[in-house]
Design a protein around this motif. Sequence first.
Motif, PDB file in Angstrom:
ATOM      1  N   ASP A   5      88.018 -25.240   8.479  1.00 52.08           N
ATOM      2  CA  ASP A   5      86.967 -24.426   9.093  1.00 52.08           C
ATOM      3  C   ASP A   5      86.366 -23.419   8.114  1.00 52.08           C
ATOM      4  N   GLY A   6      86.087 -23.873   6.895  1.00 52.45           N
ATOM      5  CA  GLY A   6      85.462 -23.016   5.902  1.00 52.45           C
ATOM      6  C   GLY A   6      86.404 -22.051   5.204  1.00 52.45           C
ATOM      7  N   LYS A   7      87.688 -22.183   5.468  1.00 51.14           N
ATOM      8  CA  LYS A   7      88.680 -21.294   4.860  1.00 51.14           C
ATOM      9  C   LYS A   7      89.558 -22.069   3.891  1.00 51.14           C
ATOM     10  N   ALA A   8      89.949 -21.388   2.830  1.00 50.29           N
ATOM     11  CA  ALA A   8      90.966 -21.913   1.923  1.00 50.29           C
ATOM     12  C   ALA A   8      92.310 -21.562   2.540  1.00 50.29           C
ATOM     13  N   VAL A   9      93.210 -22.553   2.569  1.00 47.64           N
ATOM     14  CA  VAL A   9      94.515 -22.352   3.185  1.00 47.64           C
ATOM     15  C   VAL A   9      95.592 -22.814   2.214  1.00 47.64           C
TER      16      VAL A   9
ATOM     17  N   VAL B 110     110.482 -25.769  -3.143  1.00 46.39           N
ATOM     18  CA  VAL B 110     109.663 -25.790  -1.929  1.00 46.39           C
ATOM     19  C   VAL B 110     108.351 -26.509  -2.235  1.00 46.39           C
ATOM     20  N   ALA B 111     107.592 -26.756  -1.183  1.00 45.83           N
ATOM     21  CA  ALA B 111     106.284 -27.394  -1.343  1.00 45.83           C
ATOM     22  C   ALA B 111     105.182 -26.387  -1.073  1.00 45.83           C
ATOM     23  N   VAL B 112     104.118 -26.478  -1.857  1.00 45.54           N
ATOM     24  CA  VAL B 112     102.918 -25.682  -1.646  1.00 45.54           C
ATOM     25  C   VAL B 112     101.812 -26.639  -1.229  1.00 45.54           C
ATOM     26  N   SER B 113     101.140 -26.303  -0.144  1.00 43.76           N
ATOM     27  CA  SER B 113     100.039 -27.145   0.328  1.00 43.76           C
ATOM     28  C   SER B 113      98.717 -26.418   0.120  1.00 43.76           C
ATOM     29  N   VAL B 114      97.686 -27.208  -0.098  1.00 52.45           N
ATOM     30  CA  VAL B 114      96.346 -26.691  -0.354  1.00 52.45           C
ATOM     31  C   VAL B 114      95.392 -27.487   0.535  1.00 52.45           C
ATOM     32  N   LYS B 115      94.580 -26.770   1.325  1.00 53.63           N
ATOM     33  CA  LYS B 115      93.602 -27.473   2.152  1.00 53.63           C
ATOM     34  C   LYS B 115      92.454 -26.548   2.511  1.00 53.63           C
TER      35      LYS B 115
ATOM     36  N   SER C 284      93.582 -37.327   1.400  1.00 50.73           N
ATOM     37  CA  SER C 284      92.296 -36.990   0.790  1.00 50.73           C
ATOM     38  C   SER C 284      91.846 -35.568   1.135  1.00 50.73           C
ATOM     39  N   ASP C 285      92.282 -35.025   2.264  1.00 50.30           N
ATOM     40  CA  ASP C 285      91.839 -33.689   2.663  1.00 50.30           C
ATOM     41  C   ASP C 285      92.946 -32.645   2.668  1.00 50.30           C
TER      42      ASP C 285
ATOM     43  N   ARG D 172      82.550 -38.898   6.685  1.00 52.25           N
ATOM     44  CA  ARG D 172      83.120 -39.263   5.384  1.00 52.25           C
ATOM     45  C   ARG D 172      82.187 -38.840   4.255  1.00 52.25           C
ATOM     46  N   PHE D 173      80.913 -39.112   4.412  1.00 47.16           N
ATOM     47  CA  PHE D 173      79.929 -38.737   3.397  1.00 47.16           C
ATOM     48  C   PHE D 173      79.871 -37.215   3.246  1.00 47.16           C
ATOM     49  N   ARG D 174      79.814 -36.517   4.375  1.00 53.74           N
ATOM     50  CA  ARG D 174      79.740 -35.052   4.343  1.00 53.74           C
ATOM     51  C   ARG D 174      80.974 -34.469   3.670  1.00 53.74           C
ATOM     52  N   TRP D 175      82.159 -35.004   3.989  1.00 50.94           N
ATOM     53  CA  TRP D 175      83.394 -34.520   3.365  1.00 50.94           C
ATOM     54  C   TRP D 175      83.331 -34.708   1.837  1.00 50.94           C
ATOM     55  N   ASP D 176      82.940 -35.908   1.426  1.00 47.10           N
ATOM     56  CA  ASP D 176      82.844 -36.177  -0.017  1.00 47.10           C
ATOM     57  C   ASP D 176      81.836 -35.258  -0.701  1.00 47.10           C
ATOM     58  N   ARG D 177      80.752 -34.989  -0.031  1.00 45.09           N
ATOM     59  CA  ARG D 177      79.687 -34.172  -0.612  1.00 45.09           C
ATOM     60  C   ARG D 177      80.013 -32.681  -0.592  1.00 45.09           C
ATOM     61  N   ASP D 178      80.531 -32.185   0.538  1.00 49.29           N
ATOM     62  CA  ASP D 178      80.673 -30.735   0.735  1.00 49.29           C
ATOM     63  C   ASP D 178      82.093 -30.213   0.543  1.00 49.29           C
ATOM     64  N   GLU D 179      83.074 -30.924   1.057  1.00 51.04           N
ATOM     65  CA  GLU D 179      84.438 -30.392   1.088  1.00 51.04           C
ATOM     66  C   GLU D 179      85.296 -30.839  -0.094  1.00 51.04           C
ATOM     67  N   ALA D 180      85.175 -32.087  -0.497  1.00 54.13           N
ATOM     68  CA  ALA D 180      86.029 -32.601  -1.577  1.00 54.13           C
ATOM     69  C   ALA D 180      85.908 -31.774  -2.863  1.00 54.13           C
ATOM     70  N   PRO D 181      84.701 -31.398  -3.283  1.00 53.55           N
ATOM     71  CA  PRO D 181      84.618 -30.575  -4.498  1.00 53.55           C
ATOM     72  C   PRO D 181      85.301 -29.214  -4.349  1.00 53.55           C
ATOM     73  N   LYS D 182      85.242 -28.644  -3.162  1.00 61.39           N
ATOM     74  CA  LYS D 182      85.906 -27.359  -2.919  1.00 61.39           C
ATOM     75  C   LYS D 182      87.425 -27.518  -2.978  1.00 61.39           C
ATOM     76  N   LEU D 183      87.934 -28.577  -2.362  1.00 62.08           N
ATOM     77  CA  LEU D 183      89.371 -28.828  -2.401  1.00 62.08           C
ATOM     78  C   LEU D 183      89.819 -29.080  -3.835  1.00 62.08           C
ATOM     79  N   ALA D 184      89.043 -29.837  -4.577  1.00 64.13           N
ATOM     80  CA  ALA D 184      89.379 -30.095  -5.981  1.00 64.13           C
ATOM     81  C   ALA D 184      89.440 -28.792  -6.769  1.00 64.13           C
ATOM     82  N   ARG D 185      88.529 -27.881  -6.493  1.00 63.57           N
ATOM     83  CA  ARG D 185      88.529 -26.583  -7.185  1.00 63.57           C
ATOM     84  C   ARG D 185      89.774 -25.774  -6.815  1.00 63.57           C
ATOM     85  N   LEU D 186      90.152 -25.779  -5.556  1.00 63.98           N
ATOM     86  CA  LEU D 186      91.372 -25.075  -5.134  1.00 63.98           C
ATOM     87  C   LEU D 186      92.593 -25.623  -5.873  1.00 63.98           C
TER      88      LEU D 186
END
Length: 133
Positions: free
Chosen positions: A84-88, A76-81, A61-62, A24-38
């Motif tokens: 494994d280090g990739k933007a999808v 239609v719906a567009v999903s963002v996630k 959240s992810d 949870r901590f790692r996601w908040d620190r590393d991944e959440a900011p990237k998802l927010a940017r996407l």
Amino acid sequence: MAQDEFQQVCDQFSSVVDDEQFERFRWDRDEAPKLARLVELVKESFEGRRDFELAEEGATSDFKQYVIKVHSKRTVAVSVKLQDGKAVLGCDTVDRSAYTLASKEPVTTDYDNVDEQWIADALKTLISRVRAP
């Protein structure tokens, strides 16, 4: 010991103590900011298009998902996630919409390759798959 090495040791220790809390901590620190940017880049792509609206539906959240409304009609719906280090970016059909998709194959790239142009190209690919009722 370099700062990066120290951080790796701290991460390993944190994971040993409580792997679930560490993730949870790692996601908040590393991944959440990237998802927010996407998400920010996706929203910016539609700025100035008063005929388009993004309505958040089915997000976690992810994983973020937006129904694209055109002239207030659900399409239609567009999903963002991140995966494994990739933007999808993906596209799917939605309830109360007659629109279908030629393909549901997501568009992906390494996160480091993401910029405004990649987002625009990915959205162009996804939107071009939409089929009228």
